[in-house]
Scaffold this motif. Structure first.
Motif, mmCIF file in Angstrom:
data_model
loop_
_atom_site.group_PDB
_atom_site.id
_atom_site.type_symbol
_atom_site.label_atom_id
_atom_site.label_comp_id
_atom_site.label_asym_id
_atom_site.label_seq_id
_atom_site.Cartn_x
_atom_site.Cartn_y
_atom_site.Cartn_z
ATOM 1 N N ILE A 162 0.845 -1.207 0.000
ATOM 2 C CA ILE A 162 0.000 0.000 0.000
ATOM 3 C C ILE A 162 0.875 1.250 0.000
ATOM 4 O O ILE A 162 0.582 2.231 -0.711
ATOM 5 N N GLN A 163 1.961 1.236 0.743
ATOM 6 C CA GLN A 163 2.865 2.390 0.780
ATOM 7 C C GLN A 163 3.490 2.656 -0.586
ATOM 8 O O GLN A 163 3.629 3.811 -1.010
ATOM 9 N N ARG A 164 3.891 1.601 -1.295
ATOM 10 C CA ARG A 164 4.500 1.786 -2.615
ATOM 11 C C ARG A 164 3.466 2.254 -3.631
ATOM 12 O O ARG A 164 3.775 3.051 -4.514
ATOM 13 N N LEU A 165 2.226 1.767 -3.515
ATOM 14 C CA LEU A 165 1.173 2.259 -4.406
ATOM 15 C C LEU A 165 0.932 3.753 -4.187
ATOM 16 O O LEU A 165 0.704 4.507 -5.135
ATOM 17 N N ALA A 166 0.984 4.175 -2.930
ATOM 18 C CA ALA A 166 0.745 5.586 -2.610
ATOM 19 C C ALA A 166 1.933 6.462 -2.980
ATOM 20 O O ALA A 166 1.751 7.596 -3.449
ATOM 21 N N GLY A 167 3.150 5.967 -2.763
ATOM 22 C CA GLY A 167 4.346 6.787 -2.934
ATOM 23 C C GLY A 167 5.000 6.701 -4.286
ATOM 24 O O GLY A 167 5.887 7.509 -4.600
ATOM 25 N N PHE A 168 4.593 5.749 -5.122
ATOM 26 C CA PHE A 168 5.183 5.610 -6.448
ATOM 27 C C PHE A 168 4.120 5.480 -7.546
ATOM 28 O O PHE A 168 4.112 6.252 -8.492
ATOM 29 N N VAL A 169 3.223 4.496 -7.414
ATOM 30 C CA VAL A 169 2.319 4.184 -8.518
ATOM 31 C C VAL A 169 1.301 5.296 -8.759
ATOM 32 O O VAL A 169 1.144 5.777 -9.896
ATOM 33 N N ALA A 170 0.575 5.708 -7.715
ATOM 34 C CA ALA A 170 -0.476 6.712 -7.905
ATOM 35 C C ALA A 170 0.075 8.023 -8.478
ATOM 36 O O ALA A 170 -0.478 8.548 -9.462
ATOM 37 N N PRO A 171 1.151 8.597 -7.913
ATOM 38 C CA PRO A 171 1.667 9.831 -8.520
ATOM 39 C C PRO A 171 2.227 9.621 -9.924
ATOM 40 O O PRO A 171 2.175 10.531 -10.753
ATOM 41 N N TYR A 172 2.736 8.428 -10.207
ATOM 42 C CA TYR A 172 3.244 8.156 -11.552
ATOM 43 C C TYR A 172 2.094 8.139 -12.567
ATOM 44 O O TYR A 172 2.223 8.708 -13.655
ATOM 45 N N ILE A 173 0.985 7.498 -12.220
ATOM 46 C CA ILE A 173 -0.163 7.477 -13.132
ATOM 47 C C ILE A 173 -0.643 8.897 -13.398
ATOM 48 O O ILE A 173 -0.964 9.259 -14.540
ATOM 49 N N VAL A 174 -0.698 9.731 -12.373
ATOM 50 C CA VAL A 174 -1.102 11.125 -12.560
ATOM 51 C C VAL A 174 -0.125 11.842 -13.491
ATOM 52 O O VAL A 174 -0.534 12.592 -14.385
ATOM 53 N N GLU A 175 1.165 11.589 -13.311
ATOM 54 C CA GLU A 175 2.206 12.266 -14.094
ATOM 55 C C GLU A 175 2.165 11.862 -15.564
ATOM 56 O O GLU A 175 2.361 12.693 -16.448
ATOM 57 N N ARG A 176 1.918 10.591 -15.843
ATOM 58 C CA ARG A 176 2.075 10.068 -17.205
ATOM 59 C C ARG A 176 0.761 9.731 -17.905
ATOM 60 O O ARG A 176 0.772 9.287 -19.049
ATOM 61 N N GLN A 177 -0.393 9.957 -17.275
ATOM 62 C CA GLN A 177 -1.646 9.466 -17.849
ATOM 63 C C GLN A 177 -2.002 10.113 -19.181
ATOM 64 O O GLN A 177 -2.736 9.529 -19.979
ATOM 65 N N PHE A 178 -1.492 11.299 -19.451
ATOM 66 C CA PHE A 178 -1.805 11.957 -20.715
ATOM 67 C C PHE A 178 -0.619 11.967 -21.676
ATOM 68 O O PHE A 178 -0.659 12.646 -22.700
ATOM 69 N N SER A 179 0.434 11.225 -21.345
ATOM 70 C CA SER A 179 1.578 11.135 -22.246
ATOM 71 C C SER A 179 1.222 10.282 -23.455
ATOM 72 O O SER A 179 0.572 9.239 -23.324
ATOM 73 N N SER A 180 1.635 10.739 -24.627
ATOM 74 C CA SER A 180 1.300 9.999 -25.843
ATOM 75 C C SER A 180 2.008 8.652 -25.899
ATOM 76 O O SER A 180 1.445 7.663 -26.379
#
Length: 295
Positions: A116-134
């Motif tokens: 859960i900590q890794r999902l919060a500290g790495f995965v979730a912010p990464y999805i936000v950062e890259r979700q609109f990248s082509s």
């Protein structure tokens, strides 16, 4: 983030991590202090994620419950896949609505705190950062998973099992990045993962398990196949943790056609907002009206 999100996070902390609130650094604006509280909740097995409708659907009265299910199922599938090899006794996970408003706020409760900590500290912010990248390269996703597996001390796995876990996780991340749901930031990266050129910082080579002689390789049972979205593991209604009796009466699980899991709702009472009422509500049944007081 605004006062509504703060109320939600505080209520979650009061229910699941009351000892967290006295330690919470409340300095700064909502956008500065709430990520700290959300990341603190992850240390108590609570992942909070938030999303809005896709831009293309914001003016259409369309049921998007299936899209929400797919979005949350990505986190559930990644959690379970990591637990399968690293924390097999802690695979229990459930997902819950917090209220009936947009943007939708969902919390995921899992028994494996490090995951859960890794999902919060790495995965979730990464999805936000890259979700609109082509384009997001496989090398970047592999680099992200190497970081996460290093944090989870996965080097004890055999090299083949490590690579299988990493490859399965990358497939799930690709599915999450392709979600039509617009994810909104809640937590921030635990540490910087991008260089100045916006490339992911490579993990040290020592974190990846070395090859071992063929004679010492232990045959592993077949891993789950995650190549197709329909094959991802499901969060079944029986997995959902029942809310304590002292909480307000919760909404019934969201029921959707061909849904792969159910979300339970809700911790909090009904709130009305004129601006939010212009959009279709999340796929949860409305809270019951309070009975009129006798005159």
């Amino acid at each position: 983030m605004d006062q509504r999100e703060e109320n939600i996070l505080v209520a979650l902390a009061q229910q699941y991590a009351p000892q967290l609130l006295p330690m919470w650094d409340q300095r700064g604006t909502h956008d500065e202090r709430l990520p700290r509280l959300a990341r603190g909740l992850a240390s108590y097995n609570i992942l909070v994620i938030m999303a809005d409708q896709p831009y293309s659907l914001q003016t259409i009265n369309q049921d998007i419950s299936g899209l929400l299910n797919d979005w949350v199922n990505g986190y559930v599938s990644l959690y379970r896949r990591l637990c399968q090899d690293l924390f097999p006794s802690y695979a229990q996970v459930s997902a819950h609505y917090t209220d009936e408003r947009w943007p939708v706020v969902i919390y995921i409760r899992g028994e494996a705190t490090p995951v859960i900590q890794r999902l919060a500290g790495f995965v979730a912010p990464y999805i936000v950062e890259r979700q609109f990248s082509s384009v997001v390269s496989d090398a970047e996703l592999i680099g992200l998973m190497d970081m996460i597996l290093d944090e989870l001390e996965a080097a004890s796995l055999t090299r083949d099992k490590y690579k299988k876990l990493r490859d399965d996780a990358v497939i799930i991340l690709k599915t999450m990045l392709n979600s039509a749901i617009q994810q909104i930031p809640v937590t921030e990266f635990d540490r910087p993962i991008f260089s100045d050129s916006q490339r992911i910082v490579p993990i040290k080579a020592s974190a990846i398990p070395p090859s071992i002689p063929e004679a010492n390789v232990v045959i592993q049972p077949p891993g789950i196949h995650l190549a197709r979205q329909a094959d991802t593991q499901q969060l079944m209604p029986t997995d959902v943790i029942q809310m304590p009796k002292d909480l307000p009466e919760s909404l019934p699980p969201a029921e959707t056609k061909n849904s792969r899991f159910s979300l339970t709702a809700s911790l909090f009472g009904s709130r009305k907002d004129k601006e939010n009422d212009r959009k279709p509500r999340p796929p949860v049944m409305p809270l019951p009206d309070k009975p009129d007081k006798p005159k």
